[in-house]
Design a protein around this motif. Structure first.
Motif, mmCIF file in Angstrom:
data_model
loop_
_atom_site.group_PDB
_atom_site.id
_atom_site.type_symbol
_atom_site.label_atom_id
_atom_site.label_comp_id
_atom_site.label_asym_id
_atom_site.label_seq_id
_atom_site.Cartn_x
_atom_site.Cartn_y
_atom_site.Cartn_z
ATOM 1 N N UNK A 1 -14.182 1.889 -7.692
ATOM 2 C CA UNK A 1 -14.495 1.752 -9.149
ATOM 3 C C UNK A 1 -14.812 0.340 -9.375
ATOM 4 N N UNK A 2 -15.562 0.048 -10.681
ATOM 5 C CA UNK A 2 -15.725 -1.191 -11.311
ATOM 6 C C UNK A 2 -14.487 -1.871 -11.994
ATOM 7 N N UNK A 3 -14.478 -2.938 -12.273
ATOM 8 C CA UNK A 3 -13.495 -3.778 -13.001
ATOM 9 C C UNK A 3 -13.388 -2.928 -14.477
ATOM 10 N N UNK A 4 -12.238 -2.531 -14.916
ATOM 11 C CA UNK A 4 -12.129 -1.880 -16.266
ATOM 12 C C UNK A 4 -12.258 -0.454 -16.209
ATOM 13 N N UNK A 5 -12.724 0.065 -14.946
ATOM 14 C CA UNK A 5 -12.891 1.500 -15.000
ATOM 15 C C UNK A 5 -11.339 2.525 -14.798
ATOM 16 N N UNK A 6 -11.593 3.583 -14.758
ATOM 17 C CA UNK A 6 -10.247 4.390 -14.427
ATOM 18 C C UNK A 6 -10.510 5.475 -13.174
ATOM 19 N N UNK A 7 -9.406 5.714 -12.783
ATOM 20 C CA UNK A 7 -9.005 6.622 -11.768
ATOM 21 C C UNK A 7 -8.070 7.612 -11.908
ATOM 22 N N UNK A 8 -7.960 8.643 -11.614
ATOM 23 C CA UNK A 8 -6.849 9.379 -11.554
ATOM 24 C C UNK A 8 -6.396 9.981 -10.175
ATOM 25 N N UNK A 9 -5.130 9.606 -9.725
ATOM 26 C CA UNK A 9 -4.878 9.901 -8.316
ATOM 27 C C UNK A 9 -3.900 11.219 -8.486
ATOM 28 N N UNK A 10 -4.070 12.195 -7.365
ATOM 29 C CA UNK A 10 -3.150 13.273 -7.389
ATOM 30 C C UNK A 10 -2.329 13.283 -5.915
ATOM 31 N N UNK A 11 -1.209 13.693 -6.264
ATOM 32 C CA UNK A 11 -0.285 14.008 -5.091
ATOM 33 C C UNK A 11 0.003 15.517 -5.014
ATOM 34 N N UNK A 12 -0.398 16.119 -3.838
ATOM 35 C CA UNK A 12 0.055 17.696 -4.106
ATOM 36 C C UNK A 12 1.208 17.901 -2.860
ATOM 37 N N UNK A 13 2.059 18.439 -3.534
ATOM 38 C CA UNK A 13 3.184 18.660 -2.544
ATOM 39 C C UNK A 13 3.446 20.265 -2.218
ATOM 40 N N UNK A 14 4.023 20.280 -0.981
ATOM 41 C CA UNK A 14 4.065 21.628 -0.524
ATOM 42 C C UNK A 14 5.562 21.763 -0.052
#
Length: 121
Positions: free
Chosen positions: A12-25
């Protein structure tokens, strides 16, 4: 036993956004306090964020306050890290882990394999 799998990393470029996910079992995964940690190349692993098992309490590292948000959906056994206003200093492998001692100490045993976030300038 809990298995953790991260996803959502990328470039992603500077200033951008991401959403990380952590899936648990695992049958009791929704009862754990959970956290996100990161490790940049050549640097030590550092705490990023933590969330209590109910989602009612959160903790954030000073370096990400005002930019990152941690949340969870226990019905989906998933913990999220919303990252906004990203900078190159946020470039790292991001890991989720069970929190052993609130809020900073992760479990030795329950970690995901990580997802890479790269922020370009």
């Amino acid at each position: 036993q809990v298995q953790l799998v991260e996803s959502g990393g990328g470039l992603v470029q500077t200033g951008g956004s991401l959403r990380l996910s952590c899936s648990a079992s695992g049958r009791t995964s929704s009862t754990y306090n959970m956290g996100w940690f990161r490790q940049a190349p050549g640097k030590d692993r550092e705490f990023v964020a933590a969330i209590s098992w109910s989602g009612s309490t959160t903790a954030l590292a000073d370096s990400v306050k005002g930019r990152f948000t941690i949340s969870r959906d226990n019905a989906k056994s998933t913990v999220y890290l919303q990252m906004n206003s990203l900078t190159p200093e946020d470039t790292a492998d991001y890991y989720c882990a069970v929190i052993d001692r609130w809020p900073y100490k992760p479990s030795m045993d329950y970690w995901g394999k990580g997802t890479l976030v790269t922020v370009s300038s």
